[in-house]
Design a protein around this motif. Structure first.
Motif, PDB file in Angstrom:
ATOM      1  N   GLU A 117       0.814  -1.124   0.003  1.00 38.89           N
ATOM      2  CA  GLU A 117      -0.121   0.029  -0.012  1.00 38.89           C
ATOM      3  C   GLU A 117       0.686   1.301   0.177  1.00 38.89           C
ATOM      4  O   GLU A 117       0.596   2.182  -0.862  1.00 38.89           O
ATOM      5  N   ASP A 157       2.205   1.924  -3.387  1.00 40.85           N
ATOM      6  CA  ASP A 157       1.184   2.286  -4.252  1.00 40.85           C
ATOM      7  C   ASP A 157       1.015   3.862  -4.158  1.00 40.85           C
ATOM      8  O   ASP A 157       0.640   4.628  -5.131  1.00 40.85           O
ATOM      9  N   LEU A 158       0.761   4.026  -2.564  1.00 40.92           N
ATOM     10  CA  LEU A 158       0.490   5.612  -2.510  1.00 40.92           C
ATOM     11  C   LEU A 158       1.624   6.448  -3.014  1.00 40.92           C
ATOM     12  O   LEU A 158       1.318   7.500  -3.620  1.00 40.92           O
ATOM     13  N   THR A 201       3.778   6.077  -5.294  1.00 38.85           N
ATOM     14  CA  THR A 201       4.136   5.899  -6.529  1.00 38.85           C
ATOM     15  C   THR A 201       3.055   6.995  -7.435  1.00 38.85           C
ATOM     16  O   THR A 201       3.295   7.807  -8.002  1.00 38.85           O
ATOM     17  N   THR A 202       1.893   6.713  -6.841  1.00 37.86           N
ATOM     18  CA  THR A 202       0.651   7.425  -7.501  1.00 37.86           C
ATOM     19  C   THR A 202       0.950   8.914  -7.178  1.00 37.86           C
ATOM     20  O   THR A 202       0.709   9.848  -8.120  1.00 37.86           O
ATOM     21  N   LEU A 203       1.006   9.335  -5.909  1.00 37.39           N
ATOM     22  CA  LEU A 203       1.437  10.740  -5.366  1.00 37.39           C
ATOM     23  C   LEU A 203       2.639  11.427  -6.350  1.00 37.39           C
ATOM     24  O   LEU A 203       2.501  12.445  -6.988  1.00 37.39           O
ATOM     25  N   ARG A 204       3.694  10.490  -6.326  1.00 38.56           N
ATOM     26  CA  ARG A 204       4.974  11.258  -7.205  1.00 38.56           C
ATOM     27  C   ARG A 204       4.526  11.297  -8.933  1.00 38.56           C
ATOM     28  O   ARG A 204       4.857  12.275  -9.552  1.00 38.56           O
ATOM     29  N   LEU A 205       3.591  10.479  -9.197  1.00 39.41           N
ATOM     30  CA  LEU A 205       3.258  10.344 -10.671  1.00 39.41           C
ATOM     31  C   LEU A 205       2.532  11.802 -10.692  1.00 39.41           C
ATOM     32  O   LEU A 205       2.947  12.577 -11.788  1.00 39.41           O
ATOM     33  N   HIS A 206       1.651  12.008 -10.141  1.00 42.65           N
ATOM     34  CA  HIS A 206       1.010  13.453 -10.259  1.00 42.65           C
ATOM     35  C   HIS A 206       1.598  14.593 -10.012  1.00 42.65           C
ATOM     36  O   HIS A 206       1.346  15.610 -10.698  1.00 42.65           O
ATOM     37  N   LEU A 239      -4.630   9.945   0.327  1.00 42.38           N
ATOM     38  CA  LEU A 239      -5.693  10.018  -1.048  1.00 42.38           C
ATOM     39  C   LEU A 239      -6.130  11.381  -1.439  1.00 42.38           C
ATOM     40  O   LEU A 239      -6.094  11.538  -2.551  1.00 42.38           O
ATOM     41  N   ILE A 281      -3.521  12.972  -3.221  1.00 49.87           N
ATOM     42  CA  ILE A 281      -3.441  12.400  -4.648  1.00 49.87           C
ATOM     43  C   ILE A 281      -4.383  12.970  -5.484  1.00 49.87           C
ATOM     44  O   ILE A 281      -4.051  13.781  -6.694  1.00 49.87           O
ATOM     45  N   ALA A 305      -3.578  15.708  -8.438  1.00 52.10           N
ATOM     46  CA  ALA A 305      -4.128  15.347  -9.867  1.00 52.10           C
ATOM     47  C   ALA A 305      -4.995  16.518 -10.539  1.00 52.10           C
ATOM     48  O   ALA A 305      -4.772  16.724 -11.731  1.00 52.10           O
TER      49      ALA A 305
END
Length: 167
Positions: A9, A12-13, A15-20, A140, A143, A147
């Motif tokens: 988890e 995942d959190l 990686t997603t935050l860094r992507l955005h 969340l 994120i 985004a």
């Protein structure tokens, strides 16, 4: 969790935050200060202002994650100023601050012992009275916030010079 390899988890959190965050930062790539201050739509939003706002928001929510509403609100926020890039601010300075906030957030997400730790939300008309958010919910929210504003910044950048994050 310090010193350990993240899995599941938290990975995942993060990686997603860094992507955005990367999408938002990309909208500023190659810009000087003046285009970063440019209002290219009827909105008051600018690329520099959005980066400043997202950094401030992330910093405040992570203070909440650690210490609750009192910690989040320990410094007053100028709600109007946080959305604009002042003449004395530079895009480089705003990006550097955002990077520092991101590094701190990433470390907290890595090190906080329990993503289920929750605090009561501050009193505000947009929060359900008596509601609490866990650290997980805060991440969340960050994120989603990042985004959403990366999308705003992408529209602004495309209006300035045609550059698109995903195009």
């Amino acid at each position: 969790m310090t010193g350990s390899t993240l899995t599941g988890e938290r990975t995942d959190l993060l990686t997603t935050l860094r992507l955005h965050r990367g999408f938002l930062r990309f909208t500023a790539e190659g810009l000087d200060d003046e285009p970063a201050r440019t209002r290219s739509t009827v909105s008051v939003l600018t690329i520099g202002g959005l980066i400043k706002h997202v950094a401030t928001t992330e910093e405040r929510w992570m203070r909440f994650a650690v210490g609750g509403a009192a910690e989040m609100e320990r410094e007053p926020v100028d709600w109007l100023d946080q959305h604009r890039m002042r003449p004395d601010e530079t895009l480089t300075g705003l990006l550097d601050r955002y990077a520092a906030v991101a590094t701190h957030t990433d470390q907290l997400i890595t090190d906080l012992p329990d993503l289920d730790t929750a605090h009561p939300l501050p009193e505000a008309p947009w929060f359900e009275p008596g509601a609490s958010w866990s650290v997980r919910r805060v991440v969340l929210h960050l994120i989603a916030e990042t985004a959403q504003h990366a999308g705003h910044a992408d529209i602004i950048r495309e209006s300035i010079d045609g550059q698109q994050t995903m195009g």
